[in-house]
Design a protein around this motif. Structure first.
Motif, PDB file in Angstrom:
ATOM      1  N   SER A  60       0.828  -1.203   0.000  1.00  0.00           N
ATOM      2  CA  SER A  60       0.000   0.000   0.000  1.00  0.00           C
ATOM      3  C   SER A  60       0.865   1.257   0.000  1.00  0.00           C
ATOM      4  O   SER A  60       0.576   2.225  -0.711  1.00  0.00           O
ATOM      5  N   GLU A  61       1.963   1.260   0.782  1.00  0.00           N
ATOM      6  CA  GLU A  61       2.873   2.413   0.828  1.00  0.00           C
ATOM      7  C   GLU A  61       3.514   2.634  -0.543  1.00  0.00           C
ATOM      8  O   GLU A  61       3.639   3.772  -1.008  1.00  0.00           O
TER       9      GLU A  61
ATOM     10  N   ARG B 218       2.273   1.760  -3.459  1.00  0.00           N
ATOM     11  CA  ARG B 218       1.242   2.240  -4.373  1.00  0.00           C
ATOM     12  C   ARG B 218       0.967   3.722  -4.136  1.00  0.00           C
ATOM     13  O   ARG B 218       0.878   4.509  -5.071  1.00  0.00           O
ATOM     14  N   LEU B 219       0.867   4.136  -2.842  1.00  0.00           N
ATOM     15  CA  LEU B 219       0.627   5.546  -2.529  1.00  0.00           C
ATOM     16  C   LEU B 219       1.789   6.419  -2.988  1.00  0.00           C
ATOM     17  O   LEU B 219       1.579   7.520  -3.515  1.00  0.00           O
TER      18      LEU B 219
ATOM     19  N   GLU C  80       1.564   6.754  -6.795  1.00  0.00           N
ATOM     20  CA  GLU C  80       0.479   7.665  -7.156  1.00  0.00           C
ATOM     21  C   GLU C  80       0.892   9.114  -6.915  1.00  0.00           C
ATOM     22  O   GLU C  80       0.603  10.000  -7.721  1.00  0.00           O
TER      23      GLU C  80
END
Length: 194
Positions: A11-12, A14-15, A18
């Motif tokens: 998740s980190e 991906r963030l 982005e």
């Protein structure tokens, strides 16, 4: 020391990706626009009264007053025939490229009722807008592939508007002629004014 779970690390990443993408998009939006101008195409004028043929390194000049109308010749590659034609006619004012292609195909159908149009596309011929038509038909029990590229050349220095067409026909099943249509297009793109 507590280690985060693999899902948190994914998740980190991906963030972060982005955020980087947003930053790059903002930088691109604020950057001055780069406009790439296409290179101008040189339009070559037909000179109907100036004609010569170059064959095997020999130049054959046509006498003054004789205007080119039709050239129909057979080339040979590895013993296999390649039909090559060039035609020129005065173009009536209302003649469009699309209509000239329709007339060309209509004339083909008179001689080869089984002709099938494979492709039609816009292109350039001697720097002028042109239309290229690919077609197939049967002759002497063998398949033939033809390509005709036609342009309407606007008048220059008081000359009249001209229809100019260059075409070829081959047996597409012969390996020796597999690259001829590519060579034909290259030849047309290399037309120069004399």
């Amino acid at each position: 020391m507590a280690r985060t779970s693999i899902y948190d690390r994914i998740s980190e990443k991906r963030l972060a990706a982005e955020a980087l993408a947003r930053q790059q998009a903002e930088e691109a939006a604020n950057a001055p626009a780069l406009v790439i101008e296409p290179e101008p195409v040189t339009v070559l004028a037909l000179q109907p009264a100036r004609n010569e043929l170059k064959i095997a390194g020999l130049a054959l000049l046509m006498p003054q007053g004789f205007n080119f109308r039709d050239i129909d010749t057979t080339l040979e590659k590895d013993g296999h025939p390649v039909t090559f034609s060039a035609k020129r006619r005065p173009a009536p004012e209302g003649l469009t490229l699309q209509r000239s292609a329709e007339l060309y195909v209509g004339n083909l159908r008179k001689h080869h009722p089984d002709v099938t149009i494979v492709r039609q596309r816009d292109c350039l011929l001697a720097g002028s807008p042109a239309i290229s038509v690919d077609y197939v038909f049967t002759a002497d029990q063998e398949r033939r592939h033809g390509r005709a590229t036609s342009a309407i050349i606007d008048p220059v220095n008081g000359s009249e508007r001209q229809w100019f067409s260059v075409s070829t026909v081959i047996n597409p099943d012969l390996p020796a002629l597999a690259s001829w249509l590519i060579d034909f297009d290259d030849m047309l793109s290399d037309i120069v004014a004399c």
